[in-house]
Write a protein that holds these residues in place. Structure first.
Motif, PDB file in Angstrom:
ATOM      1  N   ASN A  92       0.799  -1.221   0.000  1.00  0.00           N
ATOM      2  CA  ASN A  92       0.000   0.000   0.000  1.00  0.00           C
ATOM      3  C   ASN A  92       0.831   1.270   0.000  1.00  0.00           C
ATOM      4  O   ASN A  92       0.358   2.308  -0.464  1.00  0.00           O
ATOM      5  CB  ASN A  92      -0.973  -0.024   1.185  1.00  0.00           C
ATOM      6  CG  ASN A  92      -2.187  -0.896   0.898  1.00  0.00           C
ATOM      7  OD1 ASN A  92      -3.156  -0.454   0.303  1.00  0.00           O
ATOM      8  ND2 ASN A  92      -2.114  -2.165   1.312  1.00  0.00           N
ATOM      9  N   ARG A 143       1.002   2.069  -3.569  1.00  0.00           N
ATOM     10  CA  ARG A 143      -0.264   2.657  -4.038  1.00  0.00           C
ATOM     11  C   ARG A 143      -0.406   4.109  -3.591  1.00  0.00           C
ATOM     12  O   ARG A 143      -0.801   4.986  -4.364  1.00  0.00           O
ATOM     13  CB  ARG A 143      -1.445   1.856  -3.467  1.00  0.00           C
ATOM     14  CG  ARG A 143      -1.673   0.527  -4.117  1.00  0.00           C
ATOM     15  CD  ARG A 143      -2.930  -0.127  -3.555  1.00  0.00           C
ATOM     16  NE  ARG A 143      -3.063  -1.479  -4.054  1.00  0.00           N
ATOM     17  CZ  ARG A 143      -3.416  -2.523  -3.337  1.00  0.00           C
ATOM     18  NH1 ARG A 143      -3.689  -2.366  -2.044  1.00  0.00           N
ATOM     19  NH2 ARG A 143      -3.516  -3.715  -3.871  1.00  0.00           N
ATOM     20  N   THR A 149       1.220   7.062  -5.406  1.00  0.00           N
ATOM     21  CA  THR A 149       0.592   7.528  -6.656  1.00  0.00           C
ATOM     22  C   THR A 149      -0.710   8.281  -6.396  1.00  0.00           C
ATOM     23  O   THR A 149      -1.259   8.897  -7.311  1.00  0.00           O
ATOM     24  CB  THR A 149       0.280   6.333  -7.575  1.00  0.00           C
ATOM     25  OG1 THR A 149      -0.730   5.511  -6.967  1.00  0.00           O
ATOM     26  CG2 THR A 149       1.521   5.501  -7.820  1.00  0.00           C
ATOM     27  N   LEU A 150      -1.211   8.252  -5.157  1.00  0.00           N
ATOM     28  CA  LEU A 150      -2.525   8.826  -4.864  1.00  0.00           C
ATOM     29  C   LEU A 150      -2.491  10.110  -4.053  1.00  0.00           C
ATOM     30  O   LEU A 150      -3.482  10.831  -4.005  1.00  0.00           O
ATOM     31  CB  LEU A 150      -3.375   7.799  -4.089  1.00  0.00           C
ATOM     32  CG  LEU A 150      -3.774   6.519  -4.811  1.00  0.00           C
ATOM     33  CD1 LEU A 150      -4.389   5.538  -3.824  1.00  0.00           C
ATOM     34  CD2 LEU A 150      -4.756   6.820  -5.933  1.00  0.00           C
ATOM     35  N   ASP A 160     -11.666   1.893  -9.348  1.00  0.00           N
ATOM     36  CA  ASP A 160     -10.851   3.034  -8.932  1.00  0.00           C
ATOM     37  C   ASP A 160     -11.245   4.233  -9.808  1.00  0.00           C
ATOM     38  O   ASP A 160     -11.425   4.089 -11.022  1.00  0.00           O
ATOM     39  CB  ASP A 160      -9.368   2.734  -9.128  1.00  0.00           C
ATOM     40  CG  ASP A 160      -8.848   1.718  -8.118  1.00  0.00           C
ATOM     41  OD1 ASP A 160      -9.669   1.013  -7.519  1.00  0.00           O
ATOM     42  OD2 ASP A 160      -7.618   1.635  -7.944  1.00  0.00           O
ATOM     43  N   VAL A 192     -10.605   4.830  -4.088  1.00  0.00           N
ATOM     44  CA  VAL A 192      -9.274   4.239  -3.994  1.00  0.00           C
ATOM     45  C   VAL A 192      -9.354   2.856  -3.365  1.00  0.00           C
ATOM     46  O   VAL A 192     -10.337   2.499  -2.708  1.00  0.00           O
ATOM     47  CB  VAL A 192      -8.323   5.148  -3.178  1.00  0.00           C
ATOM     48  CG1 VAL A 192      -8.184   6.505  -3.841  1.00  0.00           C
ATOM     49  CG2 VAL A 192      -8.804   5.306  -1.733  1.00  0.00           C
ATOM     50  N   TYR A 193      -8.293   2.097  -3.557  1.00  0.00           N
ATOM     51  CA  TYR A 193      -8.206   0.740  -3.004  1.00  0.00           C
ATOM     52  C   TYR A 193      -7.003   0.699  -2.071  1.00  0.00           C
ATOM     53  O   TYR A 193      -5.870   0.462  -2.496  1.00  0.00           O
ATOM     54  CB  TYR A 193      -8.068  -0.290  -4.119  1.00  0.00           C
ATOM     55  CG  TYR A 193      -8.347  -1.711  -3.669  1.00  0.00           C
ATOM     56  CD1 TYR A 193      -9.655  -2.213  -3.674  1.00  0.00           C
ATOM     57  CD2 TYR A 193      -7.325  -2.544  -3.233  1.00  0.00           C
ATOM     58  CE1 TYR A 193      -9.919  -3.508  -3.249  1.00  0.00           C
ATOM     59  CE2 TYR A 193      -7.582  -3.833  -2.811  1.00  0.00           C
ATOM     60  CZ  TYR A 193      -8.880  -4.316  -2.825  1.00  0.00           C
ATOM     61  OH  TYR A 193      -9.146  -5.600  -2.394  1.00  0.00           O
ATOM     62  N   VAL A 194      -7.249   0.956  -0.793  1.00  0.00           N
ATOM     63  CA  VAL A 194      -6.193   0.998   0.215  1.00  0.00           C
ATOM     64  C   VAL A 194      -6.565   0.037   1.336  1.00  0.00           C
ATOM     65  O   VAL A 194      -7.580   0.215   2.011  1.00  0.00           O
ATOM     66  CB  VAL A 194      -6.005   2.428   0.772  1.00  0.00           C
ATOM     67  CG1 VAL A 194      -4.919   2.447   1.846  1.00  0.00           C
ATOM     68  CG2 VAL A 194      -5.665   3.406  -0.342  1.00  0.00           C
ATOM     69  N   ARG A 204      -6.629  -7.996  -4.548  1.00  0.00           N
ATOM     70  CA  ARG A 204      -5.709  -7.218  -5.371  1.00  0.00           C
ATOM     71  C   ARG A 204      -4.337  -7.033  -4.731  1.00  0.00           C
ATOM     72  O   ARG A 204      -3.425  -6.490  -5.361  1.00  0.00           O
ATOM     73  CB  ARG A 204      -6.325  -5.851  -5.686  1.00  0.00           C
ATOM     74  CG  ARG A 204      -7.479  -5.957  -6.668  1.00  0.00           C
ATOM     75  CD  ARG A 204      -8.257  -4.669  -6.822  1.00  0.00           C
ATOM     76  NE  ARG A 204      -7.416  -3.537  -7.177  1.00  0.00           N
ATOM     77  CZ  ARG A 204      -7.882  -2.295  -7.371  1.00  0.00           C
ATOM     78  NH1 ARG A 204      -9.184  -2.065  -7.248  1.00  0.00           N
ATOM     79  NH2 ARG A 204      -7.067  -1.322  -7.665  1.00  0.00           N
ATOM     80  N   ASP A 205      -4.177  -7.484  -3.493  1.00  0.00           N
ATOM     81  CA  ASP A 205      -2.880  -7.348  -2.830  1.00  0.00           C
ATOM     82  C   ASP A 205      -1.895  -8.428  -3.255  1.00  0.00           C
ATOM     83  O   ASP A 205      -0.706  -8.342  -2.934  1.00  0.00           O
ATOM     84  CB  ASP A 205      -3.047  -7.397  -1.301  1.00  0.00           C
ATOM     85  CG  ASP A 205      -3.645  -6.114  -0.741  1.00  0.00           C
ATOM     86  OD1 ASP A 205      -3.770  -5.135  -1.502  1.00  0.00           O
ATOM     87  OD2 ASP A 205      -3.988  -6.088   0.452  1.00  0.00           O
TER      88      ASP A 205
END
Length: 433
Positions: free
Chosen positions: A189, A192, A195-196, A239, A400-402, A421-422
């Motif tokens: 993460n 991730r 980039t967010l 996303d 978002v996907y956190v 997705r991890d």
């Protein structure tokens, strides 16, 4: 309360000082000696524990001795510093893994305050290693006391579970995710989040999909947080980085073709009056209304029609829909099925997001738009009239996907990798519970 009062163990009771506690303990020991049996000893100790809880002794000592924090409601999941603060906690988890991780908590149906169980010592150890229970007061007893309950509450808050201080299946499952999996989640993460976290804006909305949670953020502070219902694993919420531009009040719901195919056709085969009962009307390509009985529901004929649900309390979108440009055709909305917000597992939609207390979010979104005060919003909803409100200034929106992050105060949060997705499926499969 002064520091000296806390050090005396006084809580909020003025007359309870250290000498009073010693006198009470001495009297208790004398009573135990007089009774002279293990059973009597248990009964007297139970009375002492209840008396201590009744005068808030345990809570006062707890607050004086612990520096452990609950997640702060005002700290956002996504912030320009989130990647850095998450990276900073990785060494802590590397150390935990290097020492062998944390123990497995045995399967139990339920553990709560006052219970005595052989699993409690391992639960204490597990919570102390992850920092949810202060090692100074962790102890080793098998009674589920107020310290353990407070630690479980913190653990539940950090993992997005119902915060009730009771260990049930979902809490036990989260407790028994191995430390090496949590470490891997943090590392994944951080990438991730890098980039967010840039150029987010001063007023924005962030929906964290694995958390099934939506935050309204202004000047780096969460002004409101909303429980959400997100997409099912086989109909994932996407996303997104877009802008909220409009709110529809008392909207119609046009049923997407995917839902017609996957849900509506099978339902009509079992319940022929479903459309009529839910006030969903059918239209052909020319806009002419078609009686549901004219359609062959045992074929894909229905996919060629348009299905439109009238506004009202029964409408699948509830009283409000929040619109934004998206190639996926998704949006956020109210819902008549509000009981879902109370569940720990909230992934039931077809990609859109249902929002708890959506009216509060809408009032905030329209706060800079003339003609849409809270009173005017309430009046439109009450009237049942179809109306649209265009935001004076579009508000940035991030889906978002956190699944793991840390806030500046060092509190670390984790969520289930609901869409796998991890890339940790093999490791997670080894998680016990």
């Amino acid at each position: 309360m002064s520091r000296s009062a806390r050090e005396r163990g006084g809580g909020d009771r003025p007359g309870l000082d250290r000498r009073a506690v010693v006198r009470g303990l001495a009297a208790t020991v004398a009573t135990i000696a007089a009774l002279g049996s293990a059973r009597a000893e248990d009964e007297v100790l139970e009375q002492l524990m209840q008396q201590s809880q009744g005068r808030n002794f345990g809570q006062g000592f707890d607050s004086a001795s612990r520096t452990i924090l609950m997640p702060k409601a005002t700290l956002p999941t996504l912030d320009p510093s989130t990647a850095q603060t998450t990276e900073q906690v990785i060494p802590r988890y590397e150390e935990i893994v290097g020492r062998g991780g944390w123990p497995e908590v045995p399967t139990v149906e339920r553990l709560r305050l006052g219970n005595r169980h052989p699993a409690v010592p391992l639960l204490r150890q597990r919570l102390a290693i992850s920092g949810d229970l202060d090692a100074v007061v962790a102890g080793s007893g098998d009674v589920y006391d107020s310290y353990v309950e407070a630690a479980v509450r913190r653990f539940q808050a950090r993992h997005g579970l119902t915060v009730d201080g009771v260990v049930r299946r979902q809490t036990l499952k989260a407790l028994n995710v191995p430390a090496q999996v949590r470490l891997a989640q943090l590392r994944i993460n951080v990438v991730r989040l890098r980039t967010l976290s840039n150029n987010l804006g001063t007023k924005l909305v962030v929906a964290n999909i694995p958390a099934a949670q939506i935050e309204a953020i202004e000047n780096g502070v969460v002004v409101s947080r909303h429980v959400a219902v997100a997409g099912k694993p086989d109909r994932a919420s996407p996303d997104l980085q877009t802008r909220i531009v409009e709110v529809n009040f008392n909207p119609y719901w046009t049923v997407p073709a995917s839902i017609v195919r996957k849900d509506l056709i099978p339902r009509m085969q079992e319940e022929p009056d479903y459309l009529t009962k839910n006030r969903i009307r059918v239209f052909d390509a020319r806009g002419n209304e078609v009686p549901p009985g004219q359609i062959n529901w045992h074929s894909n004929e229905a996919v060629g029609y348009r299905f439109k649900q009238d506004p009202g309390d029964f409408n699948s979108l509830g009283s409000m829909r929040i619109n934004f440009p998206s190639q996926h055709g998704v949006y956020m909305h109210d819902t008549p099925s509000k009981t879902m917000f109370g569940e720990d597992f909230r992934f039931h939609s077809s990609g859109c997001m249902r929002v708890q207390n959506v009216r509060e979010l809408v009032v905030w979104l329209l706060s800079d738009t003339p003609g849409w005060s809270r009173a005017e919003i309430d009046a439109v909803i009450k009237s049942g009239e179809r109306k649209d409100a265009r935001l004076a200034t579009a508000v940035p929106l991030y889906w978002v996907y956190v699944t793991a992050w840390a806030t500046p105060d060092g509190v670390v949060q984790f969520r289930d990798d609901i869409y796998s997705r991890d890339g940790l499926a093999a490791s997670t499969a080894g998680a016990r519970g």
